[in-house]
Scaffold this motif. Structure first.
Motif, PDB file in Angstrom:
ATOM      1  N   LEU A  60      35.635  -4.773   4.225  1.00  0.00           N
ATOM      2  CA  LEU A  60      34.611  -3.909   4.825  1.00  0.00           C
ATOM      3  C   LEU A  60      33.763  -3.207   3.764  1.00  0.00           C
ATOM      4  N   GLY A  61      34.262  -3.122   2.540  1.00  0.00           N
ATOM      5  CA  GLY A  61      33.514  -2.436   1.487  1.00  0.00           C
ATOM      6  C   GLY A  61      32.245  -3.145   1.069  1.00  0.00           C
ATOM      7  N   GLY A  62      32.055  -4.382   1.488  1.00  0.00           N
ATOM      8  CA  GLY A  62      30.851  -5.113   1.117  1.00  0.00           C
ATOM      9  C   GLY A  62      29.624  -4.733   1.911  1.00  0.00           C
ATOM     10  N   PHE A  63      29.811  -4.027   3.027  1.00  0.00           N
ATOM     11  CA  PHE A  63      28.663  -3.650   3.851  1.00  0.00           C
ATOM     12  C   PHE A  63      27.912  -2.477   3.209  1.00  0.00           C
ATOM     13  N   GLY A  64      26.604  -2.489   3.374  1.00  0.00           N
ATOM     14  CA  GLY A  64      25.798  -1.408   2.825  1.00  0.00           C
ATOM     15  C   GLY A  64      24.417  -1.387   3.441  1.00  0.00           C
ATOM     16  N   VAL A  65      23.630  -0.420   3.010  1.00  0.00           N
ATOM     17  CA  VAL A  65      22.276  -0.268   3.542  1.00  0.00           C
ATOM     18  C   VAL A  65      21.361   0.245   2.436  1.00  0.00           C
ATOM     19  N   ARG A  66      20.128  -0.185   2.476  1.00  0.00           N
ATOM     20  CA  ARG A  66      19.082   0.302   1.585  1.00  0.00           C
ATOM     21  C   ARG A  66      17.861   0.625   2.430  1.00  0.00           C
ATOM     22  N   ALA A  67      17.246   1.757   2.159  1.00  0.00           N
ATOM     23  CA  ALA A  67      16.093   2.182   2.955  1.00  0.00           C
ATOM     24  C   ALA A  67      15.087   2.891   2.054  1.00  0.00           C
ATOM     25  N   SER A  68      13.824   2.715   2.365  1.00  0.00           N
ATOM     26  CA  SER A  68      12.776   3.397   1.613  1.00  0.00           C
ATOM     27  C   SER A  68      11.599   3.703   2.531  1.00  0.00           C
ATOM     28  N   GLY A  69      10.862   4.718   2.173  1.00  0.00           N
ATOM     29  CA  GLY A  69       9.656   5.086   2.901  1.00  0.00           C
ATOM     30  C   GLY A  69       8.607   5.596   1.931  1.00  0.00           C
ATOM     31  N   THR A  70       7.376   5.190   2.134  1.00  0.00           N
ATOM     32  CA  THR A  70       6.258   5.636   1.300  1.00  0.00           C
ATOM     33  C   THR A  70       5.137   6.101   2.205  1.00  0.00           C
ATOM     34  N   TRP A  71       4.632   7.305   1.929  1.00  0.00           N
ATOM     35  CA  TRP A  71       3.548   7.876   2.710  1.00  0.00           C
ATOM     36  C   TRP A  71       2.371   8.139   1.780  1.00  0.00           C
ATOM     37  N   LEU A  72       1.198   7.623   2.138  1.00  0.00           N
ATOM     38  CA  LEU A  72       0.037   7.643   1.255  1.00  0.00           C
ATOM     39  C   LEU A  72      -1.158   8.313   1.903  1.00  0.00           C
ATOM     40  N   SER A  73      -2.011   8.851   1.057  1.00  0.00           N
ATOM     41  CA  SER A  73      -3.367   9.219   1.461  1.00  0.00           C
ATOM     42  C   SER A  73      -4.279   8.839   0.304  1.00  0.00           C
ATOM     43  N   SER A  74      -5.446   8.355   0.622  1.00  0.00           N
ATOM     44  CA  SER A  74      -6.354   7.893  -0.419  1.00  0.00           C
ATOM     45  C   SER A  74      -7.803   8.117   0.025  1.00  0.00           C
ATOM     46  N   GLU A  75      -8.691   8.115  -0.962  1.00  0.00           N
ATOM     47  CA  GLU A  75     -10.104   8.333  -0.676  1.00  0.00           C
ATOM     48  C   GLU A  75     -10.926   7.773  -1.829  1.00  0.00           C
ATOM     49  N   VAL A  76     -11.944   6.995  -1.514  1.00  0.00           N
ATOM     50  CA  VAL A  76     -12.866   6.474  -2.524  1.00  0.00           C
ATOM     51  C   VAL A  76     -14.291   6.589  -1.995  1.00  0.00           C
ATOM     52  N   ASN A  77     -15.226   6.634  -2.917  1.00  0.00           N
ATOM     53  CA  ASN A  77     -16.626   6.766  -2.565  1.00  0.00           C
ATOM     54  C   ASN A  77     -17.318   5.418  -2.676  1.00  0.00           C
ATOM     55  N   LEU A  78     -18.017   5.050  -1.626  1.00  0.00           N
ATOM     56  CA  LEU A  78     -18.745   3.782  -1.600  1.00  0.00           C
ATOM     57  C   LEU A  78     -20.178   4.054  -1.165  1.00  0.00           C
ATOM     58  N   ASN A  79     -21.068   4.155  -2.153  1.00  0.00           N
ATOM     59  CA  ASN A  79     -22.484   4.367  -1.872  1.00  0.00           C
ATOM     60  C   ASN A  79     -22.705   5.552  -0.934  1.00  0.00           C
ATOM     61  N   GLY A  80     -22.015   6.668  -1.227  1.00  0.00           N
ATOM     62  CA  GLY A  80     -22.160   7.863  -0.411  1.00  0.00           C
ATOM     63  C   GLY A  80     -21.276   7.907   0.807  1.00  0.00           C
ATOM     64  N   ARG A  81     -20.537   6.840   1.082  1.00  0.00           N
ATOM     65  CA  ARG A  81     -19.627   6.788   2.229  1.00  0.00           C
ATOM     66  C   ARG A  81     -18.193   6.934   1.738  1.00  0.00           C
ATOM     67  N   THR A  82     -17.419   7.779   2.376  1.00  0.00           N
ATOM     68  CA  THR A  82     -16.033   8.011   1.996  1.00  0.00           C
ATOM     69  C   THR A  82     -15.108   7.171   2.877  1.00  0.00           C
ATOM     70  N   VAL A  83     -14.252   6.371   2.236  1.00  0.00           N
ATOM     71  CA  VAL A  83     -13.342   5.491   2.969  1.00  0.00           C
ATOM     72  C   VAL A  83     -11.971   5.555   2.309  1.00  0.00           C
ATOM     73  N   GLU A  84     -10.967   5.036   3.023  1.00  0.00           N
ATOM     74  CA  GLU A  84      -9.651   4.891   2.433  1.00  0.00           C
ATOM     75  C   GLU A  84      -9.672   3.752   1.417  1.00  0.00           C
TER      76      GLU A  84
END
Length: 322
Positions: free
Chosen positions: A188-212
């Motif tokens: 039973l010792g062979g069982f396991g779990v791996r978990a991850s989470g990533t939360w993002l925010s981003s912003e770039v300028n494109l010819n005066g327009r702001t987008v992710e």
């Protein structure tokens, strides 16, 4: 004894030469030649602090750049009359430059297990993205009795400045400690779990327009159920990511309406490994077990442009190691 500091710099010189025959009229063609030469320096510094024997704090300041692929720099284009599209290269595309800082806490649990959590911020200059726009200026494609000047033209391009920031957490644990503590069967010792989470925010300028920032989701989750014991390794992995921008453009009279998105994505994969001996290993890989559809849309989900299901993929075999 408290840890270490690592610092330095990488120097990179990049040269690119391209040439292609481009049609400039019917039936004339012209050999177009382009070249580029740039030297970039990437300094970095990292602090690794041993808080305790089990815990570490890592702080890093890095600089980097992402160059366009060679295919993206080609000085030619191709067209498809059936879909009324034109694709090509942009030899004037510049590397996307980044400056980032990240702070991570790591806990190496005893007798086993791992937990890490961190925050990061990256400043982006001249971000690279795929732009789709009406192919104005390409009226030289008007040959063979077909006017292609209004086809959608897609190519790599540089945008303005922006940033991406977020928080990430990862945990890995097996059942071995519980098995040892309560005297449970060893297998039973062979069982396991791996978990991850990533939360993002981003912003770039494109010819005066702001987008992710294209290519980034607001959230990405990974979960793995694992079993590793007696030369057997099994991993069942699930991944989920929220929608993200694939390309930016100006279509249907509105900049936002021309943006192309991939809808939220889910995938389930299986990996099995069994080591027969030191020289022979059997493996089985199963990808996209749930056969979940890949969906693209333009501007809004009510305007889908692609719905594809490719089915599960299986591969098995034997590896020989010498």
């Amino acid at each position: 004894d408290w840890g270490n500091v690592v610092f330095g710099a990488r120097v990179e010189n990049f040269k690119n030469d391209g040439q292609a025959f481009v049609r400039v009229g019917q039936p004339d063609q012209r050999l177009v030649q382009t070249s580029g030469d740039e030297t970039l320096v990437y300094p970095s510094a990292h602090l690794n602090w041993d808080i305790t024997d089990e815990m570490k704090l890592r702080v890093g300041v890095t600089t980097s750049a992402s160059r366009p692929d060679f295919d993206d720099l080609r000085p030619n284009f191709t067209f498809n009359d059936a879909t009324q599209t034109v694709s090509g290269g942009n030899p004037e595309a510049e590397p996307e430059k980044q400056t980032g800082i990240d702070v991570y806490y790591e806990w190496y649990m005893q007798p086993e297990g791992f937990l890490s959590a961190g925050v990061f911020y990256k400043d982006v200059e001249g971000f690279l993205f795929t732009r789709t726009r009406p192919s104005f200026g390409l009226d030289t494609l008007n040959f063979g009795g077909v006017n292609r000047s209004e086809y959608d033209f897609t190519a790599i391009d540089n945008g303005g400045d922006g940033y991406v920031q977020g928080f990430e957490i990862f945990a890995s644990q097996t059942a071995q400690a519980v098995v040892d503590r309560f005297g449970l069967p060893d297998w039973l010792g062979g069982f396991g779990v791996r978990a991850s989470g990533t939360w993002l925010s981003s912003e770039v300028n494109l010819n005066g327009r702001t987008v992710e920032l294209p290519g980034t989701s607001d959230a990405v989750y990974n979960l793995q159920a694992i079993y590793e014991k007696y030369d057997l390794s099994v991993r069942l992995a699930w991944q989920y990511r929220t929608p993200w921008i694939q390309s930016l453009g100006t279509v249907a009279g509105s900049a936002a309406a021309g943006d192309t998105y991939w809808d939220h994505d889910r995938e389930i994969d299986l990996s099995v490994r069994y080591r027969v001996n030191d020289n022979v290993e059997w493996f089985l890989d199963a990808a996209n077990i749930g056969d979940i559809a890949a969906i693209r849309y333009r501007g809004s989900k009510v305007y889908p442009i692609e719905y594809e299901k490719f089915g599960a993929r299986y591969m098995t075999g034997v590896r020989f190691n010498y």
